[in-house]
Motif scaffolding. Structure first.
Motif: not given
Length: 134
Positions: A3-7, A47-49, A60-65, A126-128
């Motif tokens: 799980h990741w977060l991007v800004k 990936v949390l946006y 939002g939530i993205a996925k690594v493609e 991520f779950d929180v």
């Protein structure tokens, strides 16, 4: 799965832009730690946006493609990009204030390394965040 977060600043590339485009190349990262994180991303990772600066909220939530590959915008082979696709919106944005107030998130990289643009999240973090946004 990781799980990741991007800004991203919403004025430069907002979550709505990713949703409209349907896919983006996450480029322009010029921080070694963020680059190292991107090199660990795998297809299917969530990936949390996070909208930084003006909004300061996970939206939002993205996925690594596509996993990391050389950044086509530079000849410098130290830099990489990943491809992201939108997965789903948060029903409610999760603000930085909410994150700071939740003891379960006290060690999240977003608070410890606030200038880092790409960061890992634990499964629990991520779950929180997901629960707070839905």
């Amino acid at each position: 799965m990781q799980h990741w977060l991007v800004k991203s600043e919403p004025e430069k590339y907002a979550w709505a832009d990713l949703v409209k485009d349907g896919r983006t190349t996450w480029d322009g990262v010029r921080n070694y730690q963020a680059r190292n994180n991107m090199q660990q991303m795998q297809p299917g990772d969530l990936v949390l946006y996070y909208h930084s600066v003006s909004e300061k909220a996970v939206v939002g939530i993205a996925k690594v493609e596509k996993a990391a590959y050389p950044d086509p915008a530079t000849d410098d082979d130290r830099w990489v990009v990943v491809d992201l696709v939108p997965f789903r919106d948060f029903k409610e944005p999760v603000t930085l204030k909410q994150i700071k107030q939740d003891k379960r998130l006290e060690n999240i990289a977003l608070l410890r390394q606030s200038r880092l643009s790409v960061m890992p999240l634990t499964g629990e973090e991520f779950d929180v965040l997901l629960a707070l946004g839905n």
